[in-house]
Structure formats: C-alpha cells, structure tokens
Design an enzyme around this catalytic site. Sequence first.
Site, mmCIF file in Angstrom:
data_model
loop_
_atom_site.group_PDB
_atom_site.id
_atom_site.type_symbol
_atom_site.label_atom_id
_atom_site.label_comp_id
_atom_site.label_asym_id
_atom_site.label_seq_id
_atom_site.Cartn_x
_atom_site.Cartn_y
_atom_site.Cartn_z
ATOM 1 N N GLU A 60 -6.664 -0.077 8.868
ATOM 2 C CA GLU A 60 -5.772 1.084 8.991
ATOM 3 C C GLU A 60 -5.298 1.256 10.424
ATOM 4 O O GLU A 60 -5.251 2.370 10.943
ATOM 5 C CB GLU A 60 -6.441 2.364 8.470
ATOM 6 C CG GLU A 60 -5.814 2.823 7.158
ATOM 7 C CD GLU A 60 -6.213 4.221 6.721
ATOM 8 O OE1 GLU A 60 -7.010 4.310 5.779
ATOM 9 O OE2 GLU A 60 -5.703 5.198 7.292
ATOM 10 N N TYR A 99 5.272 2.728 5.390
ATOM 11 C CA TYR A 99 3.817 2.771 5.548
ATOM 12 C C TYR A 99 3.251 1.354 5.662
ATOM 13 O O TYR A 99 3.202 0.608 4.694
ATOM 14 C CB TYR A 99 3.121 3.524 4.410
ATOM 15 C CG TYR A 99 1.648 3.677 4.733
ATOM 16 C CD1 TYR A 99 1.203 4.721 5.545
ATOM 17 C CD2 TYR A 99 0.722 2.722 4.314
ATOM 18 C CE1 TYR A 99 -0.127 4.831 5.906
ATOM 19 C CE2 TYR A 99 -0.615 2.821 4.678
ATOM 20 C CZ TYR A 99 -1.026 3.883 5.467
ATOM 21 O OH TYR A 99 -2.334 3.974 5.847
ATOM 22 N N GLU A 101 0.119 -1.182 7.679
ATOM 23 C CA GLU A 101 -1.160 -1.232 8.396
ATOM 24 C C GLU A 101 -1.389 -2.651 8.891
ATOM 25 O O GLU A 101 -0.839 -3.594 8.342
ATOM 26 C CB GLU A 101 -2.322 -0.886 7.451
ATOM 27 C CG GLU A 101 -2.315 0.506 6.897
ATOM 28 C CD GLU A 101 -3.504 0.748 5.973
ATOM 29 O OE1 GLU A 101 -4.420 -0.100 5.895
ATOM 30 O OE2 GLU A 101 -3.503 1.801 5.309
ATOM 31 N N HIS A 156 -8.421 -4.033 2.808
ATOM 32 C CA HIS A 156 -8.385 -2.584 2.628
ATOM 33 C C HIS A 156 -7.567 -2.354 1.371
ATOM 34 O O HIS A 156 -6.350 -2.509 1.376
ATOM 35 C CB HIS A 156 -7.736 -1.898 3.847
ATOM 36 C CG HIS A 156 -7.598 -0.420 3.658
ATOM 37 N ND1 HIS A 156 -6.628 0.323 4.286
ATOM 38 C CD2 HIS A 156 -8.308 0.455 2.902
ATOM 39 C CE1 HIS A 156 -6.741 1.594 3.921
ATOM 40 N NE2 HIS A 156 -7.747 1.702 3.088
ATOM 41 N N ASP A 235 -17.007 1.195 1.640
ATOM 42 C CA ASP A 235 -16.905 0.026 2.526
ATOM 43 C C ASP A 235 -18.029 -0.951 2.226
ATOM 44 O O ASP A 235 -19.189 -0.546 2.073
ATOM 45 C CB ASP A 235 -16.975 0.493 3.987
ATOM 46 C CG ASP A 235 -15.860 1.479 4.303
ATOM 47 O OD1 ASP A 235 -14.853 1.063 4.881
ATOM 48 O OD2 ASP A 235 -15.989 2.671 3.914
ATOM 49 N N HIS A 275 -14.423 7.414 7.785
ATOM 50 C CA HIS A 275 -15.366 6.377 7.337
ATOM 51 C C HIS A 275 -16.405 6.092 8.409
ATOM 52 O O HIS A 275 -16.122 6.239 9.605
ATOM 53 C CB HIS A 275 -14.635 5.052 7.071
ATOM 54 C CG HIS A 275 -13.797 5.058 5.836
ATOM 55 N ND1 HIS A 275 -14.151 4.389 4.688
ATOM 56 C CD2 HIS A 275 -12.612 5.653 5.561
ATOM 57 C CE1 HIS A 275 -13.223 4.564 3.769
ATOM 58 N NE2 HIS A 275 -12.272 5.336 4.274
#
Length: 313
Positions: A60, A99, A101, A156, A235, A275
């Site tokens: 991210e 958007y 990442e 991700h 995760d 996270h």
Amino acid sequence: MTHHFSLLILLLVCCPLTCHGFKICAFNVQSFGDSKAADSNVLHTLTRIVSRCDVCLLQEVRDQKKKAIPQLIRSLNNFDTNYQYDYVSSDRLGRTPTYQEQYVFVFRTGSVRLKDQYQYPDTQEGDEDVFAREPFVVRFQAPKTIIREFVLIPVHTTPTNATKEIDELYDVFEDVRKRWKTEHVMFLGDFNAACGYVAKKNRKNIRLYTMSSFTWLIEDKQDTTVRESTDCAYDRIVVHGDLFLRAIEPLSAQPFNFAREYHLTEVEALKVSDHYPVEVDLKTRSGSEQKSMTPYLLPLTFGFMLLFQLSVN
Ligand SMILES: *[C@@H]1O[C@H](CO)[C@@H](O)[C@H](O)[C@H]1NC(C)=O
C-alpha cells in the site's frame, strides 16, 4: 588460565543468543505517502519497525511524487549506521488510474543481494484478470542464511476477491519455479485471509491450502490488526517445500505488535498503520554453527583442562 576458560565458555554459550538471525517482514503501511513521511513521529516509528528486518516488504505504498520512500530510506540509513538500506519497487499497480499501489522491498545491502526481479503480467493470455495488484517477484541471495537464496512473492489482495487471488498465487509459483528453476519460494503480505474475507469453507478452493507442500506460518488465531475491535489474521507468510521450512527458525513467525513494543496508544499506532507487520526469522549459518558446538562444550572444556594439567605437571 581459568580466566580464559570462562571467557571461552561465555562466548560459546552466549553467542547463539546474541548473534541475531535474519528477519523477513511484510508490512501493509496503509496508504504510505507524503503525509505519513512528513509526520516525524510516524516516520520514526516506521524506521524502528523496518530497521528490525533484513528484508521488509512494504505494501500500500502510494508515493506518487516518489519522495516518501527515499525519505524512509534516508531515515533508516541515519538510524543505525551499522546497516545500510536500499530498496526495489514495482511500478504503480491497480485496476484504475486513480487508485494505484506499489510493492516495495527494503533491504539491508550488507545481508542480501537482489539477484532478479519479475513483474507478474497483468493478464495471462486467455485468462481472467484475477489480481488487483499482480505480484512483484524478487529473488535474493543471502549468504549468511542456511537457505542462501530465496524468492519472495508478495501480494496485497482485494478483500472481496481474496480467495481467488490467494489461489492464483499457485500460478505465479509455477511460473516463477520454471523461470528461475528454484523451489525456495515464500509468499507474504496482506492476503486478507481471515474474518469475513476468506471463509473456512472456501479454503478447499485455495491451492496454497490444499497442497501439502505449502506451510502457513502465521496461524489463524493470530491478530495482525491494530484496532482493539478487530481480531483477524489478514497478513500471512507461506513457504514452499521442506528445505525452506527447515531453514526457518521454528515458531519465529509472528505479527509484530509495535503498539505494545513502543508503548503507543491505539490512536498513535493507527497513524502508522491499521496493520501489524508479520515477520519470520531464517536460520543463519553462524548461528547454526555455534549451536552445533554446544554438545561439544563439556568434552572440550575437560580436554583443555586435562591439557593444562599435563603441561603444568
Ligand atoms: C474480482 O475478480 C474479477 C476477476 O476474477 C475481476 O473482474 C473484478 O474486477 C475483481 N474485483 C475487484 C474489486 O478487484
């Protein structure tokens, strides 16, 4: 002479405890960009977290101006001059131009060498486009680890497509295995593999679960989320093969609760990310050599004492 003995014993006993291993981390830094890098408390905490790792996958990363990551690297290089850091990053990835990442691997230049990198293609011919952010695969050489060389496949996932995306990692694995002729593969990242996103009954559709050659190191009961109100093992770290599994320090795979470790309130911690990082230690060569010395410690000491006695007499 007894002085020397105690010193020798001290060294042999203590070194395996103090000579640290080799740590791989994966951290979803929740929209990391300029504004987080500009907050000195956040940058400091992030620096402390990443500096614990020989290799750290950041996810991210939304560093449009390409300044936040270089800033983090500068901060790391000033933090502890024993280690120097560098990074390699994917292109901006995502389904929409608005958007995107990046996957970024930050690594200690003294402990690993980046050998290969490979961006898994957006759509394989004739296939549906499963990944929102295709894995950016890297291969590292790490001379001080027992495994010596390994491949990291990051992901991700999109929460609502998590089951399908995690399953698709097997295709990435097959591709990479053929491409680089290696079996030493680790998957890591924010899989969203918990709570509502991957139902237990859907696990039969995930090859990384159903095939016995893969081992999930972060267990379901772990919590990789900062919020008190959530308790989910989103995760994960998964390894392929017995060889790689045996090269890992048993029970070392854990979320790193940086809020507790650095005495941050929930609000302070959430400014860094929602996270926790997940981490795992690889066995190192020096560490294992020292450990394998331990059984010989007593006979060795007696041997020296005997020799000493003989030479005195
Ligand atoms: C979910 O996956 C399908 C393909 O399997 C894709 O068309 C769709 O855009 C994905 N949804 C999201 C939110 O990424």
